[in-house]
Write a protein that holds these residues in place. Structure first.
Motif, PDB file in Angstrom:
ATOM      1  N   MET A   1       4.004   7.525 -22.373  1.00  0.00           N
ATOM      2  CA  MET A   1       3.530   7.004 -21.615  1.00  0.00           C
ATOM      3  C   MET A   1       3.251   7.483 -20.521  1.00  0.00           C
ATOM      4  O   MET A   1       3.920   7.994 -19.844  1.00  0.00           O
ATOM      5  N   SER A   2       1.790   7.013 -19.882  1.00  0.00           N
ATOM      6  CA  SER A   2       1.486   7.136 -18.366  1.00  0.00           C
ATOM      7  C   SER A   2       1.677   6.089 -17.353  1.00  0.00           C
ATOM      8  O   SER A   2       1.730   5.010 -17.458  1.00  0.00           O
ATOM      9  N   VAL A   3       2.894   6.591 -16.588  1.00  0.00           N
ATOM     10  CA  VAL A   3       2.965   5.557 -15.422  1.00  0.00           C
ATOM     11  C   VAL A   3       2.527   6.237 -14.481  1.00  0.00           C
ATOM     12  O   VAL A   3       2.765   7.904 -13.807  1.00  0.00           O
ATOM     13  N   GLU A   4       2.033   5.033 -13.498  1.00  0.00           N
ATOM     14  CA  GLU A   4       1.468   5.542 -12.333  1.00  0.00           C
ATOM     15  C   GLU A   4       1.821   4.367 -10.939  1.00  0.00           C
ATOM     16  O   GLU A   4       1.519   3.247 -11.486  1.00  0.00           O
ATOM     17  N   LEU A   5       1.906   4.533  -9.710  1.00  0.00           N
ATOM     18  CA  LEU A   5       1.860   4.133  -8.851  1.00  0.00           C
ATOM     19  C   LEU A   5       0.567   3.246  -8.389  1.00  0.00           C
ATOM     20  O   LEU A   5       0.045   4.321  -7.458  1.00  0.00           O
ATOM     21  N   ASN A   6      -0.146   1.817  -8.154  1.00  0.00           N
ATOM     22  CA  ASN A   6      -1.095   1.822  -8.098  1.00  0.00           C
ATOM     23  C   ASN A   6      -0.942   0.963  -6.931  1.00  0.00           C
ATOM     24  O   ASN A   6      -2.095   0.945  -5.685  1.00  0.00           O
ATOM     25  N   HIS A   7      -0.057   0.181  -6.388  1.00  0.00           N
ATOM     26  CA  HIS A   7       0.252  -0.359  -4.903  1.00  0.00           C
ATOM     27  C   HIS A   7       1.717  -0.412  -4.547  1.00  0.00           C
ATOM     28  O   HIS A   7       2.217  -0.451  -4.909  1.00  0.00           O
ATOM     29  N   THR A   8       1.678  -0.612  -3.224  1.00  0.00           N
ATOM     30  CA  THR A   8       2.563  -1.433  -2.660  1.00  0.00           C
ATOM     31  C   THR A   8       2.578  -2.130  -1.470  1.00  0.00           C
ATOM     32  O   THR A   8       1.322  -2.084  -0.615  1.00  0.00           O
ATOM     33  N   ILE A   9       3.139  -3.326  -1.251  1.00  0.00           N
ATOM     34  CA  ILE A   9       2.924  -4.331  -0.381  1.00  0.00           C
ATOM     35  C   ILE A   9       3.778  -3.536   0.601  1.00  0.00           C
ATOM     36  O   ILE A   9       4.922  -3.157   0.444  1.00  0.00           O
ATOM     37  N   ILE A  10       2.942  -3.373   2.040  1.00  0.00           N
ATOM     38  CA  ILE A  10       3.869  -2.985   3.568  1.00  0.00           C
ATOM     39  C   ILE A  10       4.427  -4.273   4.467  1.00  0.00           C
ATOM     40  O   ILE A  10       2.720  -4.529   4.879  1.00  0.00           O
ATOM     41  N   HIS A  11       5.029  -4.894   4.607  1.00  0.00           N
ATOM     42  CA  HIS A  11       5.178  -6.126   5.529  1.00  0.00           C
ATOM     43  C   HIS A  11       4.969  -5.371   6.707  1.00  0.00           C
ATOM     44  O   HIS A  11       5.411  -4.451   7.411  1.00  0.00           O
ATOM     45  N   ALA A  12       4.535  -6.321   7.527  1.00  0.00           N
ATOM     46  CA  ALA A  12       4.048  -5.834   8.856  1.00  0.00           C
ATOM     47  C   ALA A  12       3.768  -7.198   9.410  1.00  0.00           C
ATOM     48  O   ALA A  12       3.829  -8.084   9.313  1.00  0.00           O
ATOM     49  N   ARG A  13       4.013  -7.053  10.742  1.00  0.00           N
ATOM     50  CA  ARG A  13       3.986  -7.602  12.217  1.00  0.00           C
ATOM     51  C   ARG A  13       2.657  -8.502  12.513  1.00  0.00           C
ATOM     52  O   ARG A  13       2.264 -10.331  12.173  1.00  0.00           O
ATOM     53  N   ASP A  14       1.605  -7.344  12.022  1.00  0.00           N
ATOM     54  CA  ASP A  14      -0.119  -7.732  12.429  1.00  0.00           C
ATOM     55  C   ASP A  14      -0.566  -6.964  11.419  1.00  0.00           C
ATOM     56  O   ASP A  14      -0.365  -5.657  11.420  1.00  0.00           O
ATOM     57  N   ASN A  15      -1.002  -7.410   9.632  1.00  0.00           N
ATOM     58  CA  ASN A  15      -1.708  -6.856   8.947  1.00  0.00           C
ATOM     59  C   ASN A  15      -2.763  -5.955   8.892  1.00  0.00           C
ATOM     60  O   ASN A  15      -2.879  -4.385   9.228  1.00  0.00           O
ATOM     61  N   ARG A  16      -3.567  -6.371  10.237  1.00  0.00           N
ATOM     62  CA  ARG A  16      -4.605  -5.102  10.353  1.00  0.00           C
ATOM     63  C   ARG A  16      -4.201  -4.658  11.500  1.00  0.00           C
ATOM     64  O   ARG A  16      -5.061  -3.298  11.025  1.00  0.00           O
ATOM     65  N   GLU A  17      -3.500  -4.788  13.081  1.00  0.00           N
ATOM     66  CA  GLU A  17      -3.115  -4.012  13.417  1.00  0.00           C
ATOM     67  C   GLU A  17      -2.323  -2.594  12.419  1.00  0.00           C
ATOM     68  O   GLU A  17      -2.853  -1.233  12.714  1.00  0.00           O
ATOM     69  N   SER A  18      -1.430  -3.061  11.895  1.00  0.00           N
ATOM     70  CA  SER A  18      -0.849  -2.037  10.718  1.00  0.00           C
ATOM     71  C   SER A  18      -1.737  -0.862  10.074  1.00  0.00           C
ATOM     72  O   SER A  18      -1.875  -0.277   9.813  1.00  0.00           O
ATOM     73  N   ALA A  19      -2.118  -1.612   9.326  1.00  0.00           N
ATOM     74  CA  ALA A  19      -3.922  -1.064   8.496  1.00  0.00           C
ATOM     75  C   ALA A  19      -4.359  -0.332   9.085  1.00  0.00           C
ATOM     76  O   ALA A  19      -4.950   0.504   8.592  1.00  0.00           O
ATOM     77  N   GLU A  20      -5.149  -0.748  10.535  1.00  0.00           N
ATOM     78  CA  GLU A  20      -5.845  -0.009  10.707  1.00  0.00           C
ATOM     79  C   GLU A  20      -4.550   0.951  11.964  1.00  0.00           C
ATOM     80  O   GLU A  20      -6.149   2.261  11.883  1.00  0.00           O
ATOM     81  N   PHE A  21      -4.093   1.094  11.963  1.00  0.00           N
ATOM     82  CA  PHE A  21      -3.252   2.339  12.613  1.00  0.00           C
ATOM     83  C   PHE A  21      -2.746   3.504  11.830  1.00  0.00           C
ATOM     84  O   PHE A  21      -3.021   4.216  12.115  1.00  0.00           O
ATOM     85  N   PHE A  22      -2.246   3.530  10.232  1.00  0.00           N
ATOM     86  CA  PHE A  22      -2.171   4.011   9.539  1.00  0.00           C
ATOM     87  C   PHE A  22      -3.408   4.417   9.109  1.00  0.00           C
ATOM     88  O   PHE A  22      -3.950   6.006   9.167  1.00  0.00           O
ATOM     89  N   ALA A  23      -4.758   3.516   8.294  1.00  0.00           N
ATOM     90  CA  ALA A  23      -6.040   4.500   8.281  1.00  0.00           C
ATOM     91  C   ALA A  23      -6.243   5.004   8.882  1.00  0.00           C
ATOM     92  O   ALA A  23      -7.462   6.379   9.121  1.00  0.00           O
ATOM     93  N   ASP A  24      -6.863   4.700  10.333  1.00  0.00           N
ATOM     94  CA  ASP A  24      -7.261   5.408  11.908  1.00  0.00           C
ATOM     95  C   ASP A  24      -6.174   6.786  12.194  1.00  0.00           C
ATOM     96  O   ASP A  24      -6.622   7.973  12.045  1.00  0.00           O
ATOM     97  N   LEU A  25      -5.228   6.919  11.863  1.00  0.00           N
ATOM     98  CA  LEU A  25      -4.121   8.275  12.092  1.00  0.00           C
ATOM     99  C   LEU A  25      -4.544   9.241  10.999  1.00  0.00           C
ATOM    100  O   LEU A  25      -5.091  10.355  11.126  1.00  0.00           O
ATOM    101  N   LEU A  26      -4.996   8.372   9.195  1.00  0.00           N
ATOM    102  CA  LEU A  26      -5.133   9.932   8.515  1.00  0.00           C
ATOM    103  C   LEU A  26      -6.305   9.775   8.316  1.00  0.00           C
ATOM    104  O   LEU A  26      -6.719  10.638   7.167  1.00  0.00           O
ATOM    105  N   GLY A  27      -7.494   9.026   8.964  1.00  0.00           N
ATOM    106  CA  GLY A  27      -9.189   9.270   8.219  1.00  0.00           C
ATOM    107  C   GLY A  27     -10.014   8.824   7.799  1.00  0.00           C
ATOM    108  O   GLY A  27     -10.131   8.796   6.031  1.00  0.00           O
ATOM    109  N   LEU A  28      -8.937   7.101   7.261  1.00  0.00           N
ATOM    110  CA  LEU A  28      -8.810   6.724   5.797  1.00  0.00           C
ATOM    111  C   LEU A  28      -9.622   5.529   6.200  1.00  0.00           C
ATOM    112  O   LEU A  28      -9.823   5.231   7.166  1.00  0.00           O
ATOM    113  N   GLY A  29      -9.852   4.476   4.958  1.00  0.00           N
ATOM    114  CA  GLY A  29     -10.693   3.879   5.432  1.00  0.00           C
ATOM    115  C   GLY A  29      -9.764   2.362   4.886  1.00  0.00           C
ATOM    116  O   GLY A  29      -9.115   2.119   4.252  1.00  0.00           O
TER     117      GLY A  29
END
Length: 129
Positions: A1-29
């Motif tokens: 059987m093949s098992v892969e992590l698909n997604h995880t939910i990260i709790h944030a005070r502000d989802n946009r702030e946290s997503a943009e912080f992480f994406a920008d830091l690592l050059g992701l979108g």
């Protein structure tokens, strides 16, 4: 059987702030927005789905990311340029430093919601031979 992590939910005070912080830091979108989630997609198709929750409901978690030397250099330059507090160790005893475990480099820092983020260039124990 093949098992892969698909997604995880990260709790944030502000989802946009946290997503943009992480994406920008690592050059992701931002991959998508769906309901209360803002997703950042990693290179292995896993998404980090940031969700806004009340600050008192956030339990700080630890997230470690294996990245290339070039990605580490770019991210670490942003960490320094932005004055993001960082450490060479998870216990925050070596401020302003990086570690060189297993022949690679690593750094710990907190995201806007105080989750402990770790960037490493070599997995602990080294790459398989």
């Amino acid at each position: 059987m093949s098992v892969e992590l698909n997604h995880t939910i990260i709790h944030a005070r502000d989802n946009r702030e946290s997503a943009e912080f992480f994406a920008d830091l690592l050059g992701l979108g931002i991959a998508s927005e769906w309901g209360p989630f803002i997703a950042v997609q990693l290179s292995n198709s896993v998404t980090l789905d940031f969700a806004t929750v009340p600050a008192d409901k956030i339990t700080p978690q630890h997230y470690a990311f294996l990245i290339s030397e070039a990605e580490f250099e770019a991210a670490y330059e942003k960490i320094r340029a932005r004055g993001v507090e960082h450490w060479a160790d998870p216990h925050q005893k070596l401020p302003g430093e990086i570690n060189t475990n297993d022949g690679g480099r690593g750094v710990y820092f907190l995201d806007p919601s105080r989750h402990a983020m770790e960037l490493i260039t070599v997995p602990y124990g080294g790459f398989p031979k």
